[in-house]
Motif scaffolding. Structure first.
Motif, short mmCIF file in Angstrom:
data_model
loop_
_atom_site.label_atom_id
_atom_site.label_comp_id
_atom_site.label_asym_id
_atom_site.label_seq_id
_atom_site.Cartn_x
_atom_site.Cartn_y
_atom_site.Cartn_z
N GLU A 185 -6.16 -5.06 12.34
CA GLU A 185 -5.79 -3.69 11.95
C GLU A 185 -5.55 -3.59 10.45
N LYS A 186 -5.11 -4.66 9.83
CA LYS A 186 -4.88 -4.64 8.38
C LYS A 186 -6.18 -4.42 7.62
N ALA A 204 -7.22 -0.70 8.34
CA ALA A 204 -6.39 0.25 7.58
C ALA A 204 -6.79 0.27 6.12
N PHE A 205 -7.05 -0.90 5.54
CA PHE A 205 -7.45 -0.97 4.13
C PHE A 205 -8.79 -0.26 3.91
N ASN A 253 -10.17 1.99 5.69
CA ASN A 253 -9.96 3.42 5.92
C ASN A 253 -9.34 4.07 4.69
N GLU A 254 -8.30 3.44 4.13
CA GLU A 254 -7.64 3.98 2.93
C GLU A 254 -8.60 4.05 1.74
N GLN A 255 -9.55 3.12 1.68
CA GLN A 255 -10.49 3.08 0.57
C GLN A 255 -11.76 3.92 0.84
N HIS A 256 -11.77 4.62 1.96
CA HIS A 256 -12.91 5.48 2.34
C HIS A 256 -14.21 4.70 2.45
N ARG A 292 -12.89 2.60 -7.17
CA ARG A 292 -11.73 2.54 -6.25
C ARG A 292 -11.12 1.14 -6.22
N TYR A 296 -7.30 0.12 -7.06
CA TYR A 296 -6.49 -0.68 -6.14
C TYR A 296 -5.89 -1.89 -6.86
#
Length: 176
Positions: A19-20, A23-24, A26-29, A139, A143
């Motif tokens: 999931e980590k 999630a990453f 997803n956050e970075q599109h 991006r 980050y």
């Protein structure tokens, strides 16, 4: 939208770790897909996935597995795409999985991150994608600059902590 990254795990029991990575990304599109495939229980499906990934637009594969940890290597043997292996902690604190993933034969490399290092696998996949995608590169730089700011803030907080024998320094250099 086609996935650029594929997150594959040997079992859904690996999901809390993986999931980590999801999630990453997803956050970075960064478009990604996620599924469970087993090198031992579903070998035909693993082969079909690996052989068809590039045609579907996938650029990087993150493959997680524990114990015998054959999945990343089996995938790498079936595709020219880069494969990043995530050893999952299980038996022997994940050392068995780490060694299984890292010890690939010549010509079948699997980039390998730390045991349960799904976040680093996602960051590494972003770095690979950034080589040919300027938006992702921008991006990624943002980050990475955020990581610097975390340490700057941490040092500001540490400077406020007082002890009788603590010497105030900035980046290892006395203020005097």
């Amino acid at each position: 939208m086609s996935p650029l990254v594929s997150i594959i795990m040997g079992s859904t029991s690996d999901l809390p770790v993986m999931e980590k990575a999801a999630a990453f990304l997803n956050e970075q599109h960064i478009p990604f897909e996620m599924q469970a495939l087993s090198a031992h229980r579903t070998p035909a499906e693993v082969e079909a996935f690996a052989r068809g990934a590039e045609q579907r637009g996938v650029k990087v594969i993150i493959a997680a597995a524990g114990m015998a940890a054959a999945l990343p290597g089996v995938i790498a043997a079936q595709t020219a795409l880069p494969v990043i292996g995530v050893p999952i902690k299980g038996m022997l604190d994940g050392l068995d999985a780490l060694l299984s993933i890292v010890q690939m034969p010549p010509g079948i490399p699997v980039a390998t991150v730390a045991v349960n290092g799904a976040l680093n696998a996602a960051v590494l996949s972003m770095q690979m994608l950034a080589l040919t995608d300027a938006d992702i590169a921008t991006r990624l730089k943002y980050y990475k600059s955020g990581l610097v700011q975390k340490i700057v803030k941490a040092n500001e907080e540490l400077a406020k902590v007082k002890y009788e024998w603590k010497v105030d320094t900035i980046r290892g250099i006395n203020k005097e």
